[in-house]
Design a protein around this motif. Structure first.
Motif, mmCIF file in Angstrom:
data_model
loop_
_atom_site.group_PDB
_atom_site.id
_atom_site.type_symbol
_atom_site.label_atom_id
_atom_site.label_comp_id
_atom_site.label_asym_id
_atom_site.label_seq_id
_atom_site.Cartn_x
_atom_site.Cartn_y
_atom_site.Cartn_z
ATOM 1 N N VAL A 83 0.850 -1.190 0.000
ATOM 2 C CA VAL A 83 0.000 0.000 0.000
ATOM 3 C C VAL A 83 0.885 1.238 0.000
ATOM 4 C CG1 VAL A 83 -1.708 1.321 1.313
ATOM 5 C CG2 VAL A 83 -1.874 -1.180 1.188
ATOM 6 N N LEU A 84 0.554 2.167 -0.887
ATOM 7 C CA LEU A 84 1.159 3.494 -0.893
ATOM 8 C C LEU A 84 0.028 4.508 -0.842
ATOM 9 C CD1 LEU A 84 4.001 3.415 -3.600
ATOM 10 C CD2 LEU A 84 4.236 3.340 -1.117
ATOM 11 N N VAL A 85 0.321 5.660 -0.277
ATOM 12 C CA VAL A 85 -0.626 6.771 -0.271
ATOM 13 C C VAL A 85 -0.131 7.744 -1.336
ATOM 14 C CG1 VAL A 85 -1.679 8.612 1.075
ATOM 15 C CG2 VAL A 85 -1.129 6.412 2.164
ATOM 16 N N ILE A 86 -0.890 7.849 -2.427
ATOM 17 C CA ILE A 86 -0.501 8.676 -3.565
ATOM 18 C C ILE A 86 -1.430 9.883 -3.628
ATOM 19 C CG2 ILE A 86 -0.179 8.738 -6.064
ATOM 20 C CD1 ILE A 86 0.282 5.664 -5.908
ATOM 21 N N ARG A 87 -0.860 11.072 -3.454
ATOM 22 C CA ARG A 87 -1.622 12.315 -3.407
ATOM 23 C C ARG A 87 -2.820 12.204 -2.453
ATOM 24 N NH1 ARG A 87 0.618 11.823 -8.093
ATOM 25 N NH2 ARG A 87 -0.968 10.822 -9.340
ATOM 26 N N GLY A 88 -2.547 11.623 -1.276
ATOM 27 C CA GLY A 88 -3.542 11.537 -0.222
ATOM 28 C C GLY A 88 -4.494 10.353 -0.297
ATOM 29 N N GLU A 89 -4.413 9.547 -1.368
ATOM 30 C CA GLU A 89 -5.318 8.410 -1.548
ATOM 31 C C GLU A 89 -4.565 7.089 -1.380
ATOM 32 O OE1 GLU A 89 -8.648 8.519 -2.173
ATOM 33 O OE2 GLU A 89 -8.547 10.702 -2.000
ATOM 34 N N ARG A 91 -3.598 3.375 -2.009
ATOM 35 C CA ARG A 91 -3.750 2.482 -3.159
ATOM 36 C C ARG A 91 -2.983 1.192 -2.901
ATOM 37 N NH1 ARG A 91 -3.036 7.016 -7.659
ATOM 38 N NH2 ARG A 91 -5.022 8.026 -7.263
ATOM 39 N N LEU A 92 -3.596 0.095 -3.308
ATOM 40 C CA LEU A 92 -2.924 -1.195 -3.245
ATOM 41 C C LEU A 92 -2.201 -1.395 -4.559
ATOM 42 C CD1 LEU A 92 -2.310 -3.941 -1.928
ATOM 43 C CD2 LEU A 92 -4.432 -4.783 -2.985
ATOM 44 N N LEU A 93 -0.874 -1.345 -4.528
ATOM 45 C CA LEU A 93 -0.090 -1.588 -5.731
ATOM 46 C C LEU A 93 0.125 -3.079 -5.901
ATOM 47 C CD1 LEU A 93 0.491 1.465 -5.188
ATOM 48 C CD2 LEU A 93 2.657 1.068 -6.335
ATOM 49 N N GLN A 94 -0.239 -3.575 -7.063
ATOM 50 C CA GLN A 94 0.003 -4.967 -7.436
ATOM 51 C C GLN A 94 1.055 -4.915 -8.533
ATOM 52 O OE1 GLN A 94 -4.010 -6.158 -8.548
ATOM 53 N NE2 GLN A 94 -4.394 -6.896 -6.483
ATOM 54 N N GLU A 95 2.307 -5.198 -8.158
ATOM 55 C CA GLU A 95 3.448 -4.990 -9.047
ATOM 56 C C GLU A 95 3.955 -6.311 -9.625
ATOM 57 O OE1 GLU A 95 5.429 -0.990 -7.337
ATOM 58 O OE2 GLU A 95 6.034 -2.817 -6.313
#
Length: 164
Positions: A83-89, A91-95
């Motif tokens: 999980v990263l917080v991108i511009r306040g949101e 998101r679950l990154l599936q890489e």
């Protein structure tokens, strides 16, 4: 939480050097909401567009971030989620990480977005030995652990689950 499917690329040149981006993005934080205070190195790649297959996204990201189109895309070798917080949101990154090869070490930033121009400090071809011995912060954090088999041409049968 929004899911972000991401194609990341372990792009190697003829000398088996790995291309990494040196960057810092103040609009991206960890799951805990804290932004890293220091810069870091990451593999090239990014979000897969709606309707795009992972391999298509990998090829597109290579072209956009390096300017290269004559690249041999190999198999997907690693997979990780975080999980990263991108511009306040959040998101679950599936890489999904692909191996790729190029005979041309020249990199162009002609297709970079304004955001990439603001956050990417440099692109560098890393010699494996120098990378393995470096104390630089690299993501995925398990890259150094899982890189040696790839350099020997040993790929997992299906993507290996790694720690991002």
């Amino acid at each position: 939480m929004q899911i972000r499917r991401t194609a990341r690329i372990l792009l190697f040149d003829e000398a088996r050097r790995l291309l990494l981006m040196h960057m810092h993005d103040p609009d991206v934080a960890g799951a805990n909401g804290r932004v890293l205070t220091r810069s870091y190195w990451v593999t090239i790649g990014g979000e897969v567009e709606p309707g795009e297959e992972l391999a298509e996204g990998a090829r597109r990201e290579i072209a956009e971030e390096t300017g290269q189109s004559d690249v041999t895309l190999g198999p997907a070798v690693w997979y990780g989620e975080h999980v990263l917080v991108i511009r306040g949101e959040p998101r679950l990154l599936q890489e999904t990480y692909f191996v790729a090869f190029t005979g041309d070490g020249k990199i162009s930033d002609a297709n970079w977005t304004d955001t990439e121009r603001a956050v990417v400090k440099e692109m560098k071809w890393w010699d494996a030995e120098a990378l393995l011995q470096s104390d630089a912060l690299v993501f995925p954090t398990s890259l150094r652990e899982h890189l040696p088999p790839l350099l020997e041409g040993r790929y997992p049968r299906s993507p290996l689950r790694i720690e991002p």
